[in-house]
Design an enzyme around this catalytic site. Structure first.
Site, PDB file in Angstrom:
ATOM      1  N   GLN A   1      60.182  68.059  25.270  1.00 60.77           N
ATOM      2  CA  GLN A   1      59.379  66.845  25.507  1.00 60.77           C
ATOM      3  C   GLN A   1      58.266  67.077  26.528  1.00 60.77           C
ATOM      4  O   GLN A   1      57.464  66.170  26.784  1.00 60.77           O
ATOM      5  CB  GLN A   1      60.275  65.704  26.005  1.00 60.77           C
ATOM      6  CG  GLN A   1      61.232  65.169  24.958  1.00 60.77           C
ATOM      7  CD  GLN A   1      60.544  64.384  23.834  1.00 60.77           C
ATOM      8  OE1 GLN A   1      59.372  64.022  23.927  1.00 60.77           O
ATOM      9  NE2 GLN A   1      61.274  64.122  22.771  1.00 60.77           N
TER      10      GLN A   1
ATOM     11  N   SER B   1      58.940  72.671  20.764  1.00 68.44           N
ATOM     12  CA  SER B   1      59.022  72.244  19.365  1.00 68.44           C
ATOM     13  C   SER B   1      57.690  71.647  18.933  1.00 68.44           C
ATOM     14  O   SER B   1      57.197  70.696  19.545  1.00 68.44           O
ATOM     15  CB  SER B   1      60.135  71.207  19.241  1.00 68.44           C
ATOM     16  OG  SER B   1      60.215  70.744  17.926  1.00 68.44           O
TER      17      SER B   1
ATOM     18  N   CYS C   1      74.813  57.119  16.258  1.00 67.79           N
ATOM     19  CA  CYS C   1      75.988  57.949  15.976  1.00 67.79           C
ATOM     20  C   CYS C   1      76.160  58.079  14.473  1.00 67.79           C
ATOM     21  O   CYS C   1      75.510  57.406  13.695  1.00 67.79           O
ATOM     22  CB  CYS C   1      77.238  57.410  16.651  1.00 67.79           C
ATOM     23  SG  CYS C   1      78.005  56.063  15.766  1.00 67.79           S
TER      24      CYS C   1
HETATM   25  N1  PLP Z   1      65.262  68.644  23.196  1.00 70.12           N
HETATM   26  C1  PLP Z   1      64.690  67.455  23.414  1.00 70.12           C
HETATM   27  C2  PLP Z   1      64.488  66.991  24.823  1.00 70.12           C
HETATM   28  C3  PLP Z   1      64.281  66.660  22.337  1.00 70.12           C
HETATM   29  O1  PLP Z   1      63.723  65.482  22.567  1.00 70.12           O
HETATM   30  C4  PLP Z   1      64.490  67.158  21.018  1.00 70.12           C
HETATM   31  C5  PLP Z   1      64.122  66.318  19.846  1.00 70.12           C
HETATM   32  O2  PLP Z   1      64.222  65.106  19.878  1.00 70.12           O
HETATM   33  C6  PLP Z   1      65.076  68.414  20.843  1.00 70.12           C
HETATM   34  C7  PLP Z   1      65.444  69.117  21.952  1.00 70.12           C
HETATM   35  C8  PLP Z   1      65.289  68.987  19.471  1.00 70.12           C
HETATM   36  O3  PLP Z   1      64.080  69.445  18.923  1.00 70.12           O
HETATM   37  P1  PLP Z   1      63.913  69.634  17.343  1.00 70.12           P
HETATM   38  O4  PLP Z   1      63.787  68.280  16.752  1.00 70.12           O
HETATM   39  O5  PLP Z   1      62.645  70.422  17.167  1.00 70.12           O
HETATM   40  O6  PLP Z   1      65.097  70.385  16.856  1.00 70.12           O
END
Ligand code: PLP
Length: 401
Positions: free
Chosen positions: A200, A220, A346
């Site tokens: 994020q 990401s 969930c």
């Molecule tokens: N870490 C955080 C803080 C996220 O907000 C997200 C996705 O919402 C992820 C990891 C996972 O990323 P990805 O959707 O690319 O797998």
């Protein structure tokens, strides 16, 4: 209250009160983002013309390989890393798994990992898996009412078995920023590797890996206006991590499988675009978010804005509208063409109170009454106007009903 209309509609037929002329009003940028304008044109030639396999010896393979490596250079440049420190992955969750599982498999046993209760599920579930599979000891630090950790407590929890510190940079629900530099310095002081989930953070705050004491960092593309299913892991000092995906020796052995060349090129283009946007439009993004907070408070009673005093992402607003179910609010908003979200859903489809907000001391009722509003560089002030115009009526109706 006079309704402000978007300029392009003023000359045309007037919409009825509260009709959404901009459907959908998308205020869920922390879930995912639209593509940056330069991303698709950058990707198309790699989907259409330069379709070779980067591992192939011939000219088509070489052309694809060139695109892939140029993308790596661009991504590395924007993050101030070296190209050989960037491993492309199929998204943020994969990068997180590669980092944590990879590091653990090369560590002494018994191993202890120090992390935090408000981490994303991609981290927490990976830690849970390791706890069950390999008896890894895990300590999750609590947070205060503003979602912040206590660095003295972090120092106190480090043991001789601690092999990894894993802390996110920016929280997906509240936008709260952890003091990554300070955590990294503590990790360096104890010679413990530090993994940061920056999913994020990349595209929302400047990242200078050349001066940052992190060893591994996940990102990401779809969170910064790039394509979905594309991400990366920064692996500092070319630390060895065994692959999660065994196969060919792509990505210098970190990840088997033919590379997503178009995805990498799109991610690189998006990162360049978002960096430019950050430089030019971050202040107006913050102004829109702050206006939302102020006017929500003015127009609606019994609201609680979360982590307002913490160092936070400028695009994120997490707010509870007390005495209602956030899920009802989301559904009513969706009917008006407004996309916002809540805590994690969930498996059964029911909405549990957000563990992040519970960890910050909210009651289950307060947490269930929360909504996350996250803005982005495509958000227009007319969308905020519309949102603010319809929200009080919806909240009133649900509370009364
Ligand atoms: N870490 C955080 C803080 C996220 O907000 C997200 C996705 O919402 C992820 C990891 C996972 O990323 P990805 O959707 O690319 O797998």
């Amino acid at each position: 209250m006079t309704k402000r209309l978007p300029r392009r509609l003023v000359a045309g037929p007037l919409p009825s009160a509260h009709q959404n002329p901009m459907k959908p009003v998308y205020l869920d940028y922390n879930a995912t983002t639209p593509l940056a304008p330069p991303a698709l044109p950058a990707m198309l030639p790699y989907l259409r013309d330069h379709y070779g396999n980067p591992s192939s010896f011939h000219s088509r393979g070489a052309r694809a390989k060139k695109g892939l490596e140029e993308a790596r250079e661009v991504v590395a440049g924007h993050l101030r890393a070296r190209p050989q420190e960037i491993v492309f992955t199929g998204g943020g969750s994969e990068a997180i798994n590669l980092a944590i599982k990879g590091l653990l498999s090369t560590s002494q046993k018994p191993a202890h990992i120090l992390s935090c209760v408000t981490e994303h599920k991609a981290v927490l579930e990976t830690l849970n898996h390791l706890r069950k599979e390999s008896q890894t000891l895990v300590t999750l630090l609590p947070v205060d009412a503003e979602g912040q950790i206590d660095l003295d407590q972090l120092r106190a929890e480090i043991r001789k078995e601690t092999v990894l510190l894993a802390f996110m940079w920016a929280n997906n629900e509240t936008g709260v920023l952890h003091p990554i530099h300070k955590i990294g310095e503590i990790a360096r002081g104890h010679k413990i590797p530090f993994f940061c989930d920056a999913v994020q953070a990349v595209g929302k705050i400047p990242i200078h890996l050349d001066t940052l004491p992190v060893d591994l960092m996940a990102f990401s593309a779809h969170k910064f206006y790039g394509p979905k299913g594309m991400g990366g892991l920064y692996v500092g000092r070319e630390r060895f991590l065994p692959p999660l995906v065994h196969g060919g020796h792509q990505e210098r052995g970190y990840r088997g499988g033919t590379e997503n060349v178009a995805g990498a090129v799109g991610m690189a283009a998006a990162l360049g675009w978002v960096k430019d946007q950050m430089g030019r439009n971050q202040a107006s993004l913050k102004a829109m978010r702050d206006r939302l907070a102020t006017e929500i408070r003015e127009r609606i009673s019994r609201v609680k804005i979360h982590a307002e005093k913490a160092d936070r992402l400028v695009n994120t607003l997490n707010v509870s509208f007390l005495d209602l179910e956030g899920q009802s609010l989301l559904m009513a908003m969706d009917q008006e063409g407004i996309c916002v979200s809540q805590g994690a859903a969930c498996a059964s489809g029911a909405i549990d109170p957000s563990p992040i907000l519970l960890a910050m001391g909210l009651s289950p009722e307060e947490a269930k009454a929360s909504v996350r509003i996250s803005l982005g560089y495509m958000t227009r002030s007319q969308e905020i106007d519309f949102f603010l115009d319809v929200l009080p009526g919806i909240v009133k109706k649900i509370r009364e009903g």
